[in-house]
Scaffold this motif. Structure first.
Motif, short mmCIF file in Angstrom:
data_model
loop_
_atom_site.label_atom_id
_atom_site.label_comp_id
_atom_site.label_asym_id
_atom_site.label_seq_id
_atom_site.Cartn_x
_atom_site.Cartn_y
_atom_site.Cartn_z
N MET A 1 1.04 -1.12 0.27
CA MET A 1 -0.40 0.10 -0.35
C MET A 1 0.82 0.75 0.27
O MET A 1 1.43 1.46 0.97
N HIS A 2 0.88 2.32 -0.90
CA HIS A 2 1.10 3.54 -0.97
C HIS A 2 0.75 4.23 -0.94
O HIS A 2 -0.78 4.64 -0.80
N ARG A 3 1.42 4.71 0.16
CA ARG A 3 0.43 5.89 0.63
C ARG A 3 1.63 7.80 0.20
O ARG A 3 2.99 7.69 -0.39
N HIS A 4 1.11 8.26 -0.31
CA HIS A 4 1.07 9.74 -0.97
C HIS A 4 0.90 11.47 0.33
O HIS A 4 0.04 11.43 0.57
N TYR A 5 2.83 11.72 0.97
CA TYR A 5 2.28 12.57 1.68
C TYR A 5 2.84 13.97 0.81
O TYR A 5 3.73 13.96 0.30
#
Length: 105
Positions: A1-5
């Protein structure tokens, strides 16, 4: 799961949002006055003229607010551009209505 901050403190300009709201309101109002005049077979009531005059004032103010929002630093400019475009379209539309009224079709 990629999180974009997103690490930024930039926000939309309040002037830009107000400009977009004024532009949308003015453009819809001018469109409706033209539509209702067309529905009345070209009979434009005084209240349609008053609404269009108010739209002219709101669009001029919205265009100035949009330009001011575009000149702010460290802001997002999406609503500023939307406001500039909508208000310019409204002013061009009112100018076209006046030109047709003065010079005819």
């Amino acid at each position: 799961m990629h999180r974009h901050y997103i690490f930024t403190d930039k926000r939309e300009s309040k002037k830009g949002i107000l400009s977009a709201m004024l532009g949308a309101m003015s453009l819809i109002s001018v469109f409706l006055t033209v539509y209702f005049t067309w529905q009345n077979h070209g009979t434009a009531y005084v209240r349609y003229g008053v609404v269009t005059l108010l739209c002219l004032i709101f669009s001029a103010a919205g265009l100035v607010l949009g330009i001011m929002a575009k000149l702010e630093e460290d802001k997002f400019y999406l609503f500023a551009w939307i406001g500039i475009v909508l208000n310019a379209l409204t002013l061009l539309g009112i100018g076209g209505i006046v030109a047709v009224g003065v010079y005819g079709l």
